[in-house]
Every structure is written in C-alpha cells, then in structure tokens.
Design an enzyme around this catalytic site. Sequence first.
Site, PDB file in Angstrom:
ATOM      1  N   ASP A   1       0.841  -1.199   0.000  1.00 19.34           N
ATOM      2  CA  ASP A   1       0.000   0.000   0.000  1.00 19.34           C
ATOM      3  C   ASP A   1       0.880   1.255   0.000  1.00 19.34           C
ATOM      4  O   ASP A   1       2.057   1.223   0.348  1.00 19.34           O
ATOM      5  CB  ASP A   1      -0.899  -0.007   1.230  1.00 19.34           C
ATOM      6  CG  ASP A   1      -2.157   0.828   1.034  1.00 19.34           C
ATOM      7  OD1 ASP A   1      -2.301   1.462  -0.025  1.00 19.34           O
ATOM      8  OD2 ASP A   1      -3.000   0.852   1.964  1.00 19.34           O
TER       9      ASP A   1
ATOM     10  N   GLU B   1       2.944   6.291  -3.250  1.00 22.12           N
ATOM     11  CA  GLU B   1       2.795   7.379  -4.223  1.00 22.12           C
ATOM     12  C   GLU B   1       3.597   8.603  -3.797  1.00 22.12           C
ATOM     13  O   GLU B   1       4.027   9.386  -4.645  1.00 22.12           O
ATOM     14  CB  GLU B   1       1.322   7.812  -4.354  1.00 22.12           C
ATOM     15  CG  GLU B   1       0.360   6.702  -4.687  1.00 22.12           C
ATOM     16  CD  GLU B   1      -0.137   5.987  -3.439  1.00 22.12           C
ATOM     17  OE1 GLU B   1      -0.888   5.015  -3.593  1.00 22.12           O
ATOM     18  OE2 GLU B   1       0.212   6.411  -2.316  1.00 22.12           O
TER      19      GLU B   1
ATOM     20  N   ASP C   1      -8.750   4.118  -3.356  1.00 25.84           N
ATOM     21  CA  ASP C   1      -9.818   4.257  -2.360  1.00 25.84           C
ATOM     22  C   ASP C   1     -11.077   4.892  -2.954  1.00 25.84           C
ATOM     23  O   ASP C   1     -11.420   6.044  -2.673  1.00 25.84           O
ATOM     24  CB  ASP C   1      -9.318   5.096  -1.190  1.00 25.84           C
ATOM     25  CG  ASP C   1      -8.161   4.432  -0.459  1.00 25.84           C
ATOM     26  OD1 ASP C   1      -8.031   3.199  -0.569  1.00 25.84           O
ATOM     27  OD2 ASP C   1      -7.394   5.139   0.206  1.00 25.84           O
TER      28      ASP C   1
END
Length: 754
Positions: A461, A464, A524
């Site tokens: 996860d 970025e 998300d």
Amino acid sequence: MKQTNHQFFDFLDFDTDLSQEVGVSKLWKSCKPTAISQNGLGVMLTVPFQAQQVSNEIVPDETIARKSYQVIIRAYGSSILRLSIAFDGTVEDDSEMLQMADEVTETALQFTVFENHWIIEDTTGVIKAKIDLSTPKIDYWSDLLPAPQESFEAVLYPDGVTSIQVSGHDQFFPRRMDAMSLAFITKNGIPDKSTMSFAAKPDEKFVGTGERFSKMDLSGHTFQLKNQDGQGVNNKRTYKNIPFYLSSEGYGLFMHTSAYSKLSLTDFSTRSVQILTEEPVLDLFLMAGETPERIIYNYKQLTGFPEVPPLWSFGVWMSRMTYFSADEVNEICYRLRLEDYPCDVIHLDTGWFETDWLCEWKFNPERFPNPKQFISNLKEKGYRISLWQLPYIAEDAEQYTEAKQQHYMCTVKTKKEQDGSNFSTLDYAGTIDFTYPKAVNWYKDLLRNLLDMGVAAIKTDFGEEIHMDAVYHNMSPEKLNNLYALLYQKAAFEVTKEVTGDGLVWARAGWAGCQRYPIHWGGDAAASWDGMAGSLKGGLHLGLSGFGFWSHDVPGFHGVPDFMNAVIPDDLYVRWTQFGVFTSHIRYHGTSKREPYYYPEIADIVRSWWKLRYALLPYIWEQSKLTTTTGYPVLRALLMHHPEDSMCWHIDDQYYFGDDFLVAPIMNSENTRQVYLPEGNWVNFFTGERMEGQKWLKSFKSNLSDMPVWVKANTEIPMYLESVNCTDEMDFNKTKTIKIDTGFKGIWTLINTM
C-alpha cells in the site's frame, strides 16, 4: 485567478510577475540544426539554441550567444525511434524503468545530406526521419511584425510509414507562441527544465497516461505526471501516473524519466501535444503500430511484461478495514464455507499489528497468538493470507532505531508537525530508502519472516508519496518520488516469489515498469455509483498504459457521506460485484462490513455471481496468459479491438473482458443504461439473444441478478462447471467448452445447477 491561459506562464511555469524571473530564469529556443554526423549506430544532430528575453512575447535576446547541443536519434527494431538530448547531465541508456526484450536491439541508421533537408534512414533504405532546413516561402509586403525565428523542424517515422511531426511554428504571430518545438529553461544559469512539442490533428484523440479518472479521449487536458495519494477516483490526483500516451494517429510516446512532468494533450494549443519535464534531459521513445495493441506491445517491449499471477489469486479475496484477531478471521472463513461462498484469499489490513496502523511487520501476540499455525490451518481449508503494510517507519515502531542508525530510511531534514490522520506519508518518521541496496535487503528480510510463516501475498500500500525534505542514498527526492513505487513493488515481488514461488503483490501506486509486478488495484474509491464509474475509467486508461492485471475495491472503499460508517446500498453491492467478476482480479474491501452474508436480501444473488466467477476461471486464466506476451490487458477499452470506430475512442463505461466478452456494467439504481454494440455478431451471455453490432441499445434494461454482457457469436468459452470452495479444488482437465451458437440459451441454466 492565477491561470493566464498563456503557455509561457501556465505550461512553462514562468512567474506572471516577470520581475521575479529577471536574472533567474531564461527560455532557450531551438534553431535549425547546423550539423549531422554518425553517433555509434545512431545519428547526431547539432542544434543551436537562442536565449529569449524575459517576456511573455517570445523575443530573442541577441546579447547572449547561442549554445549548441546534440540531439541523438536511434532506432530499435523496425518501429521504435529514440530521440534524446541532454542540456545538462547525461541520457541514461538504462534505468529501472527499462527492461528491454531480447529482440529489441538497436539498428543502424545512416543519413544523406540534401540542400534543404537531411534524410535519416536505416540500412534497408526505410526513412526514419526528415530534418527540414528550408526557408519558409514569403511574399514580402509589410514590416509590421518581425519575421519568425528559426525553429527545429523534423518529421519522424518510427516504422517508416507513420509520421510524427515536430510542432515547429505553433503561433499566432512570431512573438506569441503557443508551443515550443524544442526548448529548455535555465534557472540561475543552469539548465533546469526541457520541453518539446509534436503537431496534432484537429480530430486526434489520446488515451493512456496512467490511471486517469477521466473521459476516454484525453484531448483538451493537461496532466501533471506526479504521483499522489489520489484520495478517491473522481479527481485529478492519481496514484499511478505513467509517462506514456497513445494517439489515434497510430503512435505512442514514452517519456523515459521519473522527474515531475507535464503533458498537454492539445490543451494549451489544439495544434500540439506538449511535454515539459523538470530536468535538463529529454529521452523520448516514439513507437508505431498497426493497432493500439501493437503500440502498447512495443511499449512493453521497452519497459517489461508481467508474469501470470498464480491461479489462486484469480479467486475471490475477502477483506475489510480491518480484521483484528485470528478468532474473527476464522469465524468469517467458517461462515463463508458454511453458506457456500467460494473464496481463496483473506486479507488482513491495518489491524494485525500490536497497534492498528503501526506497521512493525509482526503479528499482535495476544490477538494472533500462533500466527504460523493460524495461517496453516486456513491454508488447509483453502484460504491464503494476504497482509497489509506500508513503506514508512513510525517513530514508535520497533524497527525505528535500527532503520535510522543504519540509514535504511531517508534522513529527514525538517521534522514537521503530524496530523495523526493515518492517511499521510508525513504521519511517519521516514520513508524506507529503496535506492540503498542494504535497505532493500533489510526490507526483504522483514517480509521474508512473514512469508516463511505461510503468508501468500503482501499488500504494498501507499508509495505514491515520499518524504520530500529528506536525503536518500542514490537519488534526489524529486526524481525518486514517481519512481519509488517501482523500487518498492519490485522488492516485495522478488522476495515473495523467492519464498513462495508465486510472483505477485497487491499494489496501489504505479509508474512506468510497475506493470512487471502485478497486481495493481484502483485505490480508495467511494462506495457510490460515481466511485464505480471512476474506478472503471481509471482501469481502462491503466490498461492503455501497459498494465495487464488490475482490480478495485468491491463495492467501493469508503462510505458516503460518513467515511467509516455509511451503509452500502444492496444494489450497489450487487452491481459492483458483477463488475468485479468481469475484472482480472476481484477483492472485497472497505471501511465497513463487506462479507455478503451481512446483506441478506441479496446474498443469494451474490453467491451465484461468485460461482460464475469460478466457472469463468479457465477463460480468465487463458486470457491472462495473453497479457504476458502481447499489448492486451485483461480488461480492455473498446478501441483496442475497434480502432477504426471513432465512437470507441469515447466510450469509458464499457469494455472487453479478454478477447470475447463485451461488458457494460450497470452503474445506477434504475437498472438501465445505453449500450454500444460495436461491429460484429453478439450473443447475450445471460439470455442467449442474438444481435448484430454497430448500433446503440437505448435504455437497455437489466434486472438486478443479470448484467449487460455479450459474447462474440460462435466463440468457444472454456468454463469450469463443477462447484468448488476454492481454486485448490479445481482440476482444469475437467474444463468444459461452451459453444456460443444458436443452441446457447444463457449461462444461468448451467451455473444454477452447480
């Protein structure tokens, strides 16, 4: 308003208060090349650049002498050209982004000099570039406006046929330019940014650029190629920027860089595609192909192909944010089997640590007292375990002192106040430094301990964003930010394959080359119809950017308007399930309950769709193999099969699922939608009704248990029609072939007998 609608300010980023730029920034514009020569197997052009005055009007500063730089043109195979120029520093012939296929070798170029132009061709005589040295024809009658400056003008032919023209004179009058053919910008006298432009046709369309939550045709937009936490799928921020676009004119362009960049697709000027990169180097690969698939194939030939993830990964993944104990997980697994829901993976999100969200790569000893036995017991029942983690170290983490002392994480220059949101990079003390080999090995060891216990997959996860006010071993944070996802996912992928034999991660961020390390999911999304629509848009553009395997959170990640606690509507749950069944991978995840038995009114419908998913696995497996050797993703934009159909360059709410299925998800509570059937003969997968394409079906109605899905007539679909709890129970020797002929009356008659 800060926007000026002038390229000089809005695209090239000059300050609108030009007094701030005097003595600081300077635009240097290309002139006609002055020399041509061989450079290894390639050809080198000497191009002078003229400094411009600090002005919105493009006026030469003749008090400053021209500077010359070398443009290198190289050919790879029969359909790829590489154009490179370094204003400062060097062009990398290799990088983490590149993984050239063995057959992609540099081919020799040669040149011929003519009076008004130079021709560059390969050794077989195929023209690869024309450099225009001619003087524009004029009929002089007025000196009201100055004559145009010289410009670098060329036409490139990657395959000898497809033409890509450098945008030489995109202007109103000579001093009011809307695009620069080739230029660079200095800051304090040092080359800092580079820009180049290519001519665009009035009806040209563009796709790709990564996970773009936008309409299919991206023309008229400017995108910042800067990875960010997207915080949803309905805005300009995106987790996966890919410096590659594909044009309807039959070519693709890959910017070989990890620097922050801009891409204007006929936005600042409808006549030009414009590139700006925040580094003094341009390294561009231009590739042609007879179809979009061949162009993407050529791109993957440069940046790499994925392996097929293991079969079990194509089964259903069950998750939520989060499960907190072995007892809770065991109860969920038991009930799924009891109620006849096939499932392969249980994902543990942020709650398996000592403290929720405090990533220490260790199970909570009270809530998971014997994790190895816990994992083994579930494996015996056909469940594999996936674990969440992230690449940041918290001050409270057990590994913090070691990571800081051994420099396994970046050295943060300025400690900032934290907001405690648990959704921000800055909530953590530092970012693991994957530019440092010792840090990579240390991180792999953290994962190896878990994988040795029997964990099957790691959710990589975040990634970025990184700590920017920090020092990393081998790269500046500005160059590392976009590339970080690739280094992070590569490390996790490699150790997973080493220990388990299965190559996969579950990843959110992305950059060029990340497609080598599947699986990526769409971030998300809101649990809403617009979240579903945005997810599909992102997935389609990602597939047009070289990624073959992609998923999304079913039925959306977060609630609306209550982020954590909003109730998911039954029809949204079903419709998103259907979308998930026809995606390369299907995972349920979100901020509240996602298990189907919590939705009793629709539980039977969901169960039948899960069974359909498992029945389709032989087909999905077959189609997944294609993405490892072709330019096709599993989930494909219609334009990949119908590039000649202009309508397909605009459709972003339908897709091909592999070669044979046309899928049109319902994304509203009205159970209707418009459907475009492209050319061909189509059979409704659920009713057997036959239709001929190229036409619109207006107000097409589909009850909640069905979905608008068509199959190409007379195709053969391999399916598994025996009931199973998980993929471990499947024997592909028992696969049946379903012929989509006049005798086919719909798939439910077969599924409902399982």
